[in-house]
Design a protein around this motif. Structure first.
Motif, PDB file in Angstrom:
ATOM      1  N   SER A 143      -6.245  -5.661  -3.646  1.00  0.00           N
ATOM      2  CA  SER A 143      -7.668  -5.864  -3.928  1.00  0.00           C
ATOM      3  C   SER A 143      -8.196  -7.156  -3.329  1.00  0.00           C
ATOM      4  CB  SER A 143      -7.901  -5.898  -5.440  1.00  0.00           C
ATOM      5  OG  SER A 143      -7.537  -4.665  -6.010  1.00  0.00           O
ATOM      6  N   SER A 144      -7.293  -8.023  -2.862  1.00  0.00           N
ATOM      7  CA  SER A 144      -7.744  -9.325  -2.346  1.00  0.00           C
ATOM      8  C   SER A 144      -8.206  -9.249  -0.910  1.00  0.00           C
ATOM      9  CB  SER A 144      -6.637 -10.356  -2.484  1.00  0.00           C
ATOM     10  OG  SER A 144      -5.527 -10.043  -1.687  1.00  0.00           O
TER      11      SER A 144
ATOM     12  N   VAL B 266      -1.547  -4.150  -7.148  1.00  0.00           N
ATOM     13  CA  VAL B 266      -2.983  -3.826  -7.153  1.00  0.00           C
ATOM     14  C   VAL B 266      -3.796  -5.078  -6.829  1.00  0.00           C
ATOM     15  CG1 VAL B 266      -4.909  -3.072  -8.604  1.00  0.00           C
ATOM     16  CG2 VAL B 266      -2.730  -1.843  -8.683  1.00  0.00           C
ATOM     17  N   ASP B 267      -3.419  -6.225  -7.399  1.00  0.00           N
ATOM     18  CA  ASP B 267      -4.134  -7.478  -7.130  1.00  0.00           C
ATOM     19  C   ASP B 267      -4.054  -7.856  -5.650  1.00  0.00           C
ATOM     20  OD1 ASP B 267      -4.741  -7.620  -9.832  1.00  0.00           O
ATOM     21  OD2 ASP B 267      -3.229  -9.159 -10.276  1.00  0.00           O
TER      22      ASP B 267
ATOM     23  N   ARG C   4       0.844  -1.204   0.000  1.00  0.00           N
ATOM     24  CA  ARG C   4       0.000   0.000   0.000  1.00  0.00           C
ATOM     25  C   ARG C   4       0.877   1.251   0.000  1.00  0.00           C
ATOM     26  NH1 ARG C   4      -2.456  -0.971   4.282  1.00  0.00           N
ATOM     27  NH2 ARG C   4      -4.050  -2.280   3.322  1.00  0.00           N
TER      28      ARG C   4
ATOM     29  N   THR D  93      -7.830   4.738  -6.006  1.00  0.00           N
ATOM     30  CA  THR D  93      -7.655   3.475  -5.282  1.00  0.00           C
ATOM     31  C   THR D  93      -8.933   2.936  -4.649  1.00  0.00           C
ATOM     32  OG1 THR D  93      -7.127   4.548  -3.175  1.00  0.00           O
ATOM     33  CG2 THR D  93      -5.281   4.086  -4.695  1.00  0.00           C
TER      34      THR D  93
END
Length: 88
Positions: free
Chosen positions: A87-88, A83-84, A12, A34
């Motif tokens: 996002s999880s 990003v993945d 982050r 974001t």
């Protein structure tokens, strides 16, 4: 897959530093891109100094002065993975 808090926190911070370097450099613009809550963005900006990254704050507009422990090229190459993970 579940990632550790340490990994997501580092990612982050790296992501926010990368965004700032690309001109997405205000709290509202970071939130917009974001989807992070305002408090998370603010806390992340505060915590970035812990990894030796130096930001300049000019009235709410941030600029990367020193990347510290973050490798800008690595972030750019691995951006989709970052990003993945976030996002999880």
């Amino acid at each position: 897959m579940k990632y550790s808090k340490t990994k997501t926190s580092l990612y982050r911070r790296a992501y926010v530093v990368w965004l700032i370097s690309t001109g997405i450099n205000t709290v509202p613009s970071i939130i917009e891109v974001t989807g992070m809550p305002r408090r998370t963005v603010q806390d992340t900006l505060t915590a970035i100094a812990e990894i030796s990254v130096v930001l300049e704050n000019d009235g709410g507009t941030f600029k990367v002065v020193d990347w510290g422990l973050i490798n800008k090229t690595w972030v750019q190459i691995n951006l989709q993975h970052i990003v993945d993970v976030l996002s999880s």
